[in-house]
Scaffold this active site. Structure first.
Site, mmCIF file in Angstrom:
data_model
loop_
_atom_site.group_PDB
_atom_site.id
_atom_site.type_symbol
_atom_site.label_atom_id
_atom_site.label_comp_id
_atom_site.label_asym_id
_atom_site.label_seq_id
_atom_site.Cartn_x
_atom_site.Cartn_y
_atom_site.Cartn_z
ATOM 1 N N CYS A 87 0.843 -1.223 0.056
ATOM 2 C CA CYS A 87 -0.061 -0.016 0.196
ATOM 3 C C CYS A 87 0.866 1.134 0.120
ATOM 4 O O CYS A 87 0.816 2.232 -0.924
ATOM 5 C CB CYS A 87 -1.001 0.034 1.213
ATOM 6 S SG CYS A 87 -0.098 -0.056 2.868
ATOM 7 N N HIS A 97 -2.508 0.740 6.946
ATOM 8 C CA HIS A 97 -2.880 0.725 5.402
ATOM 9 C C HIS A 97 -3.043 2.127 4.711
ATOM 10 O O HIS A 97 -3.551 3.283 5.829
ATOM 11 C CB HIS A 97 -4.192 -0.046 5.403
ATOM 12 C CG HIS A 97 -4.620 -0.458 3.893
ATOM 13 N ND1 HIS A 97 -3.783 -1.089 2.968
ATOM 14 C CD2 HIS A 97 -5.459 0.113 3.033
ATOM 15 C CE1 HIS A 97 -4.227 -1.044 1.946
ATOM 16 N NE2 HIS A 97 -5.337 -0.243 1.798
ATOM 17 N N HIS A 156 -5.757 2.094 -4.192
ATOM 18 C CA HIS A 156 -4.925 1.576 -2.978
ATOM 19 C C HIS A 156 -4.443 0.275 -3.343
ATOM 20 O O HIS A 156 -5.022 -0.372 -4.489
ATOM 21 C CB HIS A 156 -5.310 1.259 -1.736
ATOM 22 C CG HIS A 156 -6.555 0.341 -1.626
ATOM 23 N ND1 HIS A 156 -6.604 -0.652 -0.860
ATOM 24 C CD2 HIS A 156 -7.892 0.688 -2.162
ATOM 25 C CE1 HIS A 156 -7.594 -1.144 -0.809
ATOM 26 N NE2 HIS A 156 -8.450 -0.484 -1.676
#
Length: 183
Positions: free
Chosen positions: A66, A119, A131
């Site tokens: 990510c 994240h 993402h």
């Protein structure tokens, strides 16, 4: 051209919370015309990466995690160097409320339980962010999906003069899938 002082970017926050913007970060202002051009470049550029697989520690088109994807896109489109991890990214820029998100803002999630950010994605408008997902690779999802809604940890703006009325990126679909394996 968007850029921030490297010294202010690579300072890790002392905790898992969001840091206040530094004077150096507030000192850089970019023109509206350049911001519009960069956002258009981002919107047209990001689509080509959809489907590239997730790879732990990945920072290239061979596979992204990510934060590797976010760093790659910010460097590629905005000529902005970001820290390596989602926790470090949460410690830069200006904190923004979820209701005030603009395209280009970084959105953070606590996907591994506890209060630790794990994240990051890039908000693109219309409640959507892009993402790198463990299960789907580079993709787009909605902030209001139950999985992300319950794990939302906050957002920061690292680019000055993000255009508030810039149209959001029309993404792949309005599918209502949930990603149970975000990184």
């Amino acid at each position: 051209m968007f850029f921030l002082l490297a010294s202010s970017l690579f300072l890790a926050p002392s905790s898992d919370s969001f840091a206040a913007p530094s004077p150096e970060q507030n000192a850089f202002q970019s023109g509206t015309e350049k911001a519009t051009c960069s956002m258009r470049n981002f919107f047209s550029d990001v689509r080509q990466f959809f489907g590239i697989r997730y790879r732990f520690g990945g920072q290239s088109t061979d596979g992204f995690d990510c934060s590797g994807f976010v760093r790659f896109m910010y460097d590629r489109v905005f000529n902005t160097k970001l820290p390596r991890t989602s926790i470090e990214m949460a410690g830069i820029g200006q904190r923004v409320e979820r209701s005030e998100l603009k395209p280009g803002d970084l959105v953070f999630f606590q996907t591994r339980g506890g209060n630790r950010i794990s994240h990051v994605g890039i908000f693109v408008g219309n409640d959507t962010f892009v993402h790198s997902s463990v299960s789907k690779g580079i993709t787009e999802d909605k902030l209001q999906q139950k999985y992300y809604d319950t794990r939302f940890a906050g957002a920061v703006r690292v680019l000055d003069n993000i255009i508030s009325d810039f149209p959001a990126l029309p993404m792949q679909s309005d599918r209502n899938t949930e990603d149970k394996e975000a990184s």
